[in-house]
Each structure stands twice: as C-alpha cells, then as structure tokens.
Design a protein around this motif. Structure first.
Motif, PDB file in Angstrom:
ATOM      1  N   VAL A  97       0.854  -1.180   0.000  1.00  0.00           N
ATOM      2  CA  VAL A  97       0.000   0.000   0.000  1.00  0.00           C
ATOM      3  C   VAL A  97       0.889   1.229   0.000  1.00  0.00           C
ATOM      4  O   VAL A  97       1.862   1.303   0.762  1.00  0.00           O
ATOM      5  CB  VAL A  97      -0.904   0.006   1.264  1.00  0.00           C
ATOM      6  CG1 VAL A  97      -1.783   1.237   1.289  1.00  0.00           C
ATOM      7  CG2 VAL A  97      -1.720  -1.264   1.343  1.00  0.00           C
ATOM      8  N   PRO A  98       0.602   2.202  -0.859  1.00  0.00           N
ATOM      9  CA  PRO A  98       1.418   3.426  -0.841  1.00  0.00           C
ATOM     10  C   PRO A  98       1.292   4.140   0.503  1.00  0.00           C
ATOM     11  O   PRO A  98       0.233   4.146   1.120  1.00  0.00           O
ATOM     12  CB  PRO A  98       0.857   4.280  -1.972  1.00  0.00           C
ATOM     13  CG  PRO A  98      -0.415   3.638  -2.388  1.00  0.00           C
ATOM     14  CD  PRO A  98      -0.458   2.250  -1.829  1.00  0.00           C
ATOM     15  N   ILE A  99       2.380   4.724   0.945  1.00  0.00           N
ATOM     16  CA  ILE A  99       2.373   5.378   2.258  1.00  0.00           C
ATOM     17  C   ILE A  99       2.042   6.856   2.174  1.00  0.00           C
ATOM     18  O   ILE A  99       1.967   7.535   3.176  1.00  0.00           O
ATOM     19  CB  ILE A  99       3.724   5.194   2.980  1.00  0.00           C
ATOM     20  CG1 ILE A  99       4.853   5.799   2.163  1.00  0.00           C
ATOM     21  CG2 ILE A  99       3.975   3.743   3.291  1.00  0.00           C
ATOM     22  CD1 ILE A  99       6.172   5.878   2.898  1.00  0.00           C
TER      23      ILE A  99
END
Length: 80
Positions: A23-25
C-alpha cells in the motif's frame, strides 16, 4: 509471479506462492533539520549533558583563576 515478488517473499521469509499487498504510504516524511536534532541530542542525551557540565565547571575554574590573578595584581600594585 515476477522475480522481484519472489525475492520479496524470500526476504520476508514467506513461501514463494504468498501474495504480499503493498500500500502506498503517501507523502514521504521530511527529514529532521540538523539544528533540531542537535538541540534534541543536547537535551536528551545524558552523556552530552555530562560533557557540557564538565565544560561549564572547567570554565568556572578558569574564570575564578582570572579574577584571583587580577585581585593579586591590584593588591601587589597597592603594596609597592
């Protein structure tokens, strides 16, 4: 499965068939400013606090010696 996915699974100790969902942060966090880190280190690190206390004590000894030397010179000049 790509070579990168297999390598990630191997690095994480997962079986090759495991699926890892990334998941992109979001926005990266800006690194702290050096000045802020320095102030924080002085405030929180006991070894640096002890070092500063040692410097302050040594400076006090030098200051006292200078004042005594001046007083001695004044007394000596009055006695001449």
């Amino acid at each position: 499965m790509t070579a990168a996915q297999l390598e990630l699974n191997k690095t994480l100790g997962l079986p090759p068939e495991a699926v890892v969902h990334l998941v992109p942060i979001g926005d990266p966090i800006a690194p702290p400013i050096a000045e802020m880190l320095s102030k924080r280190a002085v405030a929180e690190r006991l070894d640096l606090a002890a070092l500063r206390a040692g410097y302050d004590a040594a400076e006090s000894v030098v200051h006292k010696a200078v004042l005594q030397h001046r007083a001695f010179n004044r007394i000596h000049s009055l006695l001449r």
